[in-house]
Motif scaffolding. Structure first.
Motif, short mmCIF file in Angstrom:
data_model
loop_
_atom_site.label_atom_id
_atom_site.label_comp_id
_atom_site.label_asym_id
_atom_site.label_seq_id
_atom_site.Cartn_x
_atom_site.Cartn_y
_atom_site.Cartn_z
N SER A 37 0.85 -1.19 0.00
CA SER A 37 0.00 0.00 0.00
C SER A 37 0.88 1.24 0.00
CB SER A 37 -0.91 0.02 1.23
OG SER A 37 -1.64 1.24 1.30
N GLN A 38 0.42 2.27 -0.70
CA GLN A 38 1.17 3.53 -0.74
C GLN A 38 0.52 4.62 0.09
OE1 GLN A 38 1.43 3.80 -5.14
NE2 GLN A 38 3.65 3.82 -4.88
N CYS A 39 -0.61 4.31 0.73
CA CYS A 39 -1.30 5.34 1.49
C CYS A 39 -1.74 4.80 2.84
CB CYS A 39 -2.51 5.88 0.72
SG CYS A 39 -3.73 4.63 0.30
N PRO A 40 -1.76 5.64 3.88
CA PRO A 40 -2.11 5.19 5.23
C PRO A 40 -3.49 4.57 5.34
CG PRO A 40 -1.10 7.36 5.28
CD PRO A 40 -1.36 7.04 3.83
N SER A 41 -4.42 4.97 4.49
CA SER A 41 -5.79 4.45 4.58
C SER A 41 -5.93 3.07 3.97
CB SER A 41 -6.76 5.41 3.87
OG SER A 41 -6.42 5.51 2.49
N ASN A 42 -4.92 2.60 3.25
CA ASN A 42 -4.95 1.29 2.58
C ASN A 42 -6.13 1.16 1.62
OD1 ASN A 42 -2.64 0.15 3.91
ND2 ASN A 42 -3.90 -0.10 5.74
N ASP A 43 -6.52 2.28 1.00
CA ASP A 43 -7.64 2.25 0.05
C ASP A 43 -7.27 1.48 -1.22
OD1 ASP A 43 -9.31 3.69 1.69
OD2 ASP A 43 -8.73 5.63 0.85
N VAL A 44 -6.02 1.53 -1.61
CA VAL A 44 -5.55 0.83 -2.80
C VAL A 44 -4.47 -0.15 -2.39
CG1 VAL A 44 -4.49 1.03 -5.07
CG2 VAL A 44 -6.06 2.82 -4.27
N LEU A 45 -4.74 -1.44 -2.61
CA LEU A 45 -3.79 -2.49 -2.25
C LEU A 45 -3.30 -3.18 -3.52
CD1 LEU A 45 -5.61 -4.11 0.82
CD2 LEU A 45 -3.77 -2.42 0.84
N LYS A 46 -2.03 -3.54 -3.53
CA LYS A 46 -1.42 -4.23 -4.66
C LYS A 46 -0.76 -5.51 -4.19
CE LYS A 46 -1.87 -0.78 -7.77
NZ LYS A 46 -2.47 -0.89 -9.13
N VAL A 47 -0.75 -6.51 -5.06
CA VAL A 47 -0.02 -7.74 -4.79
C VAL A 47 1.48 -7.47 -4.94
CG1 VAL A 47 0.40 -10.11 -5.57
CG2 VAL A 47 -1.93 -9.18 -5.54
N ILE A 48 2.29 -8.05 -4.07
CA ILE A 48 3.74 -7.93 -4.17
C ILE A 48 4.28 -9.06 -5.05
CG2 ILE A 48 5.93 -7.98 -2.91
CD1 ILE A 48 4.48 -6.82 -0.52
N LYS A 201 -11.17 -14.30 -4.90
CA LYS A 201 -12.33 -13.44 -5.14
C LYS A 201 -13.48 -14.24 -5.72
CE LYS A 201 -11.99 -9.43 -7.10
NZ LYS A 201 -11.58 -8.36 -8.03
N GLN A 202 -13.16 -15.18 -6.60
CA GLN A 202 -14.19 -16.02 -7.21
C GLN A 202 -14.95 -16.79 -6.14
OE1 GLN A 202 -12.90 -19.57 -9.36
NE2 GLN A 202 -14.27 -19.04 -11.04
N ALA A 203 -14.22 -17.34 -5.17
CA ALA A 203 -14.86 -18.10 -4.11
C ALA A 203 -15.77 -17.21 -3.28
CB ALA A 203 -13.80 -18.74 -3.22
N LEU A 204 -15.37 -15.96 -3.04
CA LEU A 204 -16.18 -15.06 -2.24
C LEU A 204 -17.40 -14.57 -3.01
CD1 LEU A 204 -13.41 -12.89 -0.53
CD2 LEU A 204 -14.79 -14.66 0.52
N TYR A 205 -17.21 -14.20 -4.27
CA TYR A 205 -18.30 -13.66 -5.08
C TYR A 205 -19.42 -14.68 -5.30
CZ TYR A 205 -15.91 -9.34 -6.48
OH TYR A 205 -15.30 -8.12 -6.50
N GLN A 206 -19.05 -15.94 -5.45
CA GLN A 206 -20.02 -16.96 -5.84
C GLN A 206 -20.75 -17.60 -4.66
OE1 GLN A 206 -17.95 -19.76 -8.33
NE2 GLN A 206 -17.88 -18.38 -10.07
N GLN A 233 -0.72 -6.80 -9.51
CA GLN A 233 -2.09 -6.42 -9.80
C GLN A 233 -2.82 -5.90 -8.57
OE1 GLN A 233 -4.88 -9.75 -10.45
NE2 GLN A 233 -3.24 -11.14 -9.83
N ASP A 234 -3.94 -5.24 -8.85
CA ASP A 234 -4.79 -4.73 -7.76
C ASP A 234 -5.33 -5.88 -6.92
OD1 ASP A 234 -4.41 -2.16 -8.62
OD2 ASP A 234 -6.29 -2.05 -9.74
N HIS A 235 -5.50 -5.61 -5.65
CA HIS A 235 -6.10 -6.57 -4.72
C HIS A 235 -7.26 -5.87 -4.05
CE1 HIS A 235 -6.60 -9.11 -1.15
NE2 HIS A 235 -5.96 -10.04 -1.82
N PRO A 236 -8.36 -6.57 -3.75
CA PRO A 236 -9.46 -5.91 -3.03
C PRO A 236 -8.96 -5.25 -1.74
CG PRO A 236 -10.13 -8.08 -3.78
CD PRO A 236 -8.67 -7.97 -4.07
N ASN A 237 -9.51 -4.09 -1.43
CA ASN A 237 -9.06 -3.40 -0.22
C ASN A 237 -9.82 -3.90 1.01
OD1 ASN A 237 -11.60 -2.19 -0.30
ND2 ASN A 237 -10.83 -0.26 -1.12
N LEU A 238 -9.55 -3.29 2.15
CA LEU A 238 -10.13 -3.77 3.39
C LEU A 238 -11.66 -3.64 3.39
CD1 LEU A 238 -7.57 -2.35 6.00
CD2 LEU A 238 -7.51 -4.49 4.72
N GLN A 239 -12.17 -2.63 2.73
CA GLN A 239 -13.63 -2.45 2.69
C GLN A 239 -14.31 -3.61 1.97
OE1 GLN A 239 -15.38 -0.15 4.33
NE2 GLN A 239 -13.41 0.48 5.17
N PHE A 240 -13.66 -4.13 0.94
CA PHE A 240 -14.22 -5.29 0.23
C PHE A 240 -14.41 -6.45 1.18
CE2 PHE A 240 -13.32 -9.40 -1.73
CZ PHE A 240 -14.30 -9.47 -2.71
#
Length: 275
Positions: A37-48, A201-206, A233-240
């Motif tokens: 994450s590049q921001c304290p709020s962790n709004d945007v998360l990326k896979v390492i 994500k597929q497991a959660l969505y379905q 790539q992008d990863h769902p954030n904490l709100q997801f």
């Protein structure tokens, strides 16, 4: 159980990183991942993106080594295995260097299992996997037509499979099918899932939030300096994840590589397992 095996120092580390150990000990399916994450709020998360040049995060290695020793079954992908074999980052199954973790690894009653989900697994990767050769582990792989044909034609491959007691399951189209297989075949074993974000994500969505298969999420978020080549790539954030899970623990910030690592632990909503 953990307090009977681990030293006070190690038990304290686990509580700092993961919170109350009851969440770990009462979970069947645990998902873990390292994120950036590049921001304290962790709004945007990326896979390492991990390879031999990725900056080291020792606190992550310690925490996730513990999870692999704590759980009976480790679910990963064929792609991850191939990358590990190619870049030399494949860790020894004992996770040498953490005495308490080794003790925990040895005292768990069930044989450790590597479960590899892949429809592209080939014999070259099979021969290269050091973890297959560990006497205290066995490997289960989802098979595919190409691998089946290679096995039929290659006597040395057949002998290798027999020597190390490698087992095969039918190909799995998604994580839910793999979880159903594990529930049927290994109802008592605890499972650690380290798969790509799209699969999870597929497991959660379905699945309905009340019945979705994952019991506990362990998200390690690194905030600091990371070159673009290591940002995936992008990863769902904490709100997801708050749609499906309750946030039960936010760890302290552990210093790491020009920044810090922080753990976020989520437990499944609507569960009676955590009373």
């Amino acid at each position: 159980m953990l307090s009977k095996i681990l030293s006070a120092e190690s038990e304290n580390f686990i509580k700092l990183a993961f919170g109350d150990t009851k969440y770990l000990e009462s979970s069947k399916f645990i998902y873990s991942i390292n994120l950036f994450s590049q921001c304290p709020s962790n709004d945007v998360l990326k896979v390492i993106i991990k390879n031999e040049f990725t900056p080291s995060l020792p606190i992550d290695y310690k925490a996730f080594s513990f999870l692999r020793c704590f759980c009976d079954i480790y679910v990963t992908s064929g792609e991850s295995v191939r990358k590990q074999n190619n870049d030399g980052t494949q860790s020894k199954p004992e996770f040498l260097g953490f005495k308490d973790w080794e003790q925990l690894f040895k005292q768990t009653p069930n044989q450790k299992i590597n479960y590899i989900l892949s429809q592209k697994f080939d014999k070259e990767t099979l021969f290269q996997m050091n973890a297959i050769k560990a006497s205290h582990q066995k490997t289960i792989i989802t098979t595919n037509p190409q691998l089946e044909e290679e096995i039929k034609k290659d006597l040395s491959l057949q002998n290798f499979i027999g020597q190390y007691q490698i087992q095969f399951t039918p190909s799995m189209d998604n994580l839910q099918q793999a979880i159903n297989y594990l529930l049927r075949s290994y109802p008592e074993q605890r499972v650690l899932i380290e798969l790509g974000v799209s699969t999870v994500k597929q497991a959660l969505y379905q699945t309905d939030p009340a019945t979705q298969p994952l019991d506990l999420l362990v998200l390690s978020i690194y905030q600091g300096l990371l070159d673009e080549e290591f940002v995936g790539q992008d990863h769902p954030n904490l709100q997801f994840f708050k749609q499906y899970f309750d946030l039960v623990h936010t760890s302290e910030k552990f210093e790491a590589h020009k920044g810090f690592v922080q753990f976020f632990i989520f437990k499944k909503k609507h569960s009676n397992n955590y009373s």
